[in-house]
Write a protein that holds these residues in place. Structure first.
Motif, PDB file in Angstrom:
ATOM      1  N   PRO A 165      45.764   8.495  23.472  1.00 51.75           N
ATOM      2  CA  PRO A 165      45.844   9.442  22.547  1.00 51.75           C
ATOM      3  C   PRO A 165      47.250   9.998  22.850  1.00 51.75           C
ATOM      4  O   PRO A 165      47.950  10.550  21.799  1.00 51.75           O
ATOM      5  N   GLY A 166      47.961  10.163  24.029  1.00 53.88           N
ATOM      6  CA  GLY A 166      49.153  10.825  24.124  1.00 53.88           C
ATOM      7  C   GLY A 166      50.217   9.901  23.513  1.00 53.88           C
ATOM      8  O   GLY A 166      51.023  10.252  22.951  1.00 53.88           O
ATOM      9  N   SER A 167      50.012   8.397  23.623  1.00 52.98           N
ATOM     10  CA  SER A 167      50.885   7.665  23.094  1.00 52.98           C
ATOM     11  C   SER A 167      50.818   7.790  21.411  1.00 52.98           C
ATOM     12  O   SER A 167      51.924   7.839  20.839  1.00 52.98           O
ATOM     13  N   PHE A 168      49.826   7.918  20.840  1.00 55.09           N
ATOM     14  CA  PHE A 168      49.815   8.316  19.434  1.00 55.09           C
ATOM     15  C   PHE A 168      50.161   9.741  18.981  1.00 55.09           C
ATOM     16  O   PHE A 168      50.856   9.902  17.934  1.00 55.09           O
ATOM     17  N   ALA A 169      50.170  10.658  19.731  1.00 58.40           N
ATOM     18  CA  ALA A 169      50.578  12.146  19.603  1.00 58.40           C
ATOM     19  C   ALA A 169      52.189  11.984  19.753  1.00 58.40           C
ATOM     20  O   ALA A 169      52.732  12.512  18.853  1.00 58.40           O
ATOM     21  N   CYS A 170      52.635  11.242  20.401  1.00 60.41           N
ATOM     22  CA  CYS A 170      54.108  10.995  20.662  1.00 60.41           C
ATOM     23  C   CYS A 170      54.635  10.217  19.592  1.00 60.41           C
ATOM     24  O   CYS A 170      55.802  10.409  18.842  1.00 60.41           O
ATOM     25  N   THR A 171      53.991   9.533  19.036  1.00 58.41           N
ATOM     26  CA  THR A 171      54.414   8.516  17.830  1.00 58.41           C
ATOM     27  C   THR A 171      54.632   9.529  16.722  1.00 58.41           C
ATOM     28  O   THR A 171      55.575   9.458  16.028  1.00 58.41           O
ATOM     29  N   LEU A 172      53.416  10.428  16.541  1.00 55.35           N
ATOM     30  CA  LEU A 172      53.647  11.299  15.440  1.00 55.35           C
ATOM     31  C   LEU A 172      54.727  12.195  15.668  1.00 55.35           C
ATOM     32  O   LEU A 172      55.558  12.689  14.513  1.00 55.35           O
ATOM     33  N   LEU A 173      55.014  12.738  16.784  1.00 53.76           N
ATOM     34  CA  LEU A 173      56.043  13.571  16.962  1.00 53.76           C
ATOM     35  C   LEU A 173      57.518  12.903  16.476  1.00 53.76           C
ATOM     36  O   LEU A 173      58.432  13.435  15.985  1.00 53.76           O
ATOM     37  N   GLY A 174      57.680  11.689  16.973  1.00 58.52           N
ATOM     38  CA  GLY A 174      58.973  10.915  16.494  1.00 58.52           C
ATOM     39  C   GLY A 174      58.925  10.657  15.314  1.00 58.52           C
ATOM     40  O   GLY A 174      60.173  10.549  14.567  1.00 58.52           O
ATOM     41  N   GLU A 175      57.852  10.359  14.405  1.00 58.63           N
ATOM     42  CA  GLU A 175      57.994   9.940  12.928  1.00 58.63           C
ATOM     43  C   GLU A 175      57.999  11.003  12.108  1.00 58.63           C
ATOM     44  O   GLU A 175      58.676  11.172  11.225  1.00 58.63           O
ATOM     45  N   GLU A 176      57.147  12.172  12.344  1.00 55.59           N
ATOM     46  CA  GLU A 176      56.843  13.294  10.980  1.00 55.59           C
ATOM     47  C   GLU A 176      58.084  13.832  10.917  1.00 55.59           C
ATOM     48  O   GLU A 176      58.335  14.488   9.707  1.00 55.59           O
ATOM     49  N   ILE A 177      58.801  14.317  11.932  1.00 62.44           N
ATOM     50  CA  ILE A 177      59.948  15.281  11.607  1.00 62.44           C
ATOM     51  C   ILE A 177      61.086  14.613  11.214  1.00 62.44           C
ATOM     52  O   ILE A 177      61.715  15.241   9.998  1.00 62.44           O
ATOM     53  N   LEU A 178      61.578  13.347  11.474  1.00 60.91           N
ATOM     54  CA  LEU A 178      62.506  12.654  10.938  1.00 60.91           C
ATOM     55  C   LEU A 178      62.278  12.046   9.456  1.00 60.91           C
ATOM     56  O   LEU A 178      62.924  12.221   8.719  1.00 60.91           O
ATOM     57  N   ASP A 179      60.900  11.962   9.121  1.00 60.01           N
ATOM     58  CA  ASP A 179      60.206  11.369   8.013  1.00 60.01           C
ATOM     59  C   ASP A 179      60.391  12.733   7.021  1.00 60.01           C
ATOM     60  O   ASP A 179      60.864  12.572   5.878  1.00 60.01           O
TER      61      ASP A 179
END
Length: 309
Positions: A165-179
């Motif tokens: 779950p930490g991996s997917f939380a970090c995935t969203l952190l990197g994707e959603e702000i730049l998105d």
């Protein structure tokens, strides 16, 4: 042995969660319809357009600061050119991390599952995105802007110890702000056509990645043991702190003739910049709060990052 009451609680938790395979199958169908080859889709030979920014001015780090008000239009555009390269470099760094986390995630899973097939499809997307960003940086005539050595090695640790779950939380952190930033960029006619084309491709393809990560993170937070949920909250909060710092690269200011210490100090003091970053993170932080990630010490780390009020 799982008790009857334990099974009931688990069933209730899983009730609203979408079936993993059906979600993956829909994402695979979308990938087949809406995937792009940046080398063919974009006009890489066209020269930059005079007077156009490389990033929307309101999203440039120094916008609205005293230093910004002293800068001429040419220097402001040059800053946007270097910041676009800095964000592209940040995107490549993050996508390399993401690809490694995805490979770890599927390592023990059945190779014929749609969930695994979609993860491999996403890895292929991220390879194209990384090459696209690198080509955009070179086309802009700037250096690449790697993250600091400290953050580079912190990410190495994160990749090693991260929970699923930490991996997917970090995935969203990197994707959603730049998105969020890119959704403002690609329709903005003040911005260079090539940058708009790059961000358009990225937004369309990243929408699938965000959905995949959100569904899996929701599932993981409902079923993971308590220790794993707690570790996820801490690692996600620390990742938010690192990521928020990496969004500003001091070498950008130095390369356009500004004092990097003064520039960084003004960015940190900027109410406009704080609002931009918190607005960009809001959709994500609302989601993480809803599924129980933003609790305890993890929430305090998010607040110290400046991404959460």
């Amino acid at each position: 042995m799982t008790t009857a009451s334990g099974r009931a609680v688990l069933k209730d938790a899983l009730g609203p969660l979408k079936d993993r395979e059906r979600t993956a199958e829909r994402l695979l169908e979308s990938s087949a319809r809406h995937s792009f080859d940046p080398d063919r889709e974009l006009d890489w030979d066209a020269p930059p357009v005079d007077g156009k920014y490389f990033w929307p001015p309101e999203l440039v780090s120094l916008y609205g600061t005293p230093l910004w008000r002293t800068m001429g239009e040419e220097q402001r555009i040059d800053l946007s050119r270097h910041e676009a390269a800095s964000l592209g470099s940040l995107g490549i760094w993050f996508e390399i991390i993401l690809m490694q986390l995805l490979v770890r995630h599927i390592y023990d899973k059945p190779v014929t599952d749609s969930h695994v097939r979609y993860a491999l499809t996403e890895i292929a997307d991220e390879c194209r995105h990384s090459m696209m960003f690198a080509r955009m940086i070179r086309k802009g005539g700037t250096p690449a802007y790697p993250v600091s050595r400290r953050n580079h090695h912190l990410a190495r640790v994160l990749k090693t110890v991260s929970t699923t779950p930490g991996s997917f939380a970090c995935t969203l952190l990197g994707e959603e702000i730049l998105d969020w930033m890119q959704r403002l960029t690609f329709p903005d006619e003040r911005v260079q056509p090539l940058v708009r084309g790059v961000t358009r491709i990225h937004v369309i393809e990243e929408a699938r990645h965000v959905r995949y990560a959100r569904e899996e993170l929701r599932r993981q937070m409902a079923t993971a043991p308590r220790w794993e949920r707690e570790l996820t909250r801490i690692s996600c909060g620390e990742a938010a702190r690192v990521f928020s710092v990496a969004f500003v690269n001091p070498h950008v200011y130095e390369n356009i003739g500004l004092d990097p210490r003064e520039a960084v100090a003004q960015v940190r003091a900027s109410g406009h910049r704080r609002e931009v970053m918190q607005t960009g993170a809001r959709r994500l932080t609302d989601f993480l709060d809803d599924i129980g990630v933003l609790r305890g010490a993890g929430r305090k780390l998010w607040q110290s990052s400046g991404l959460l009020p």
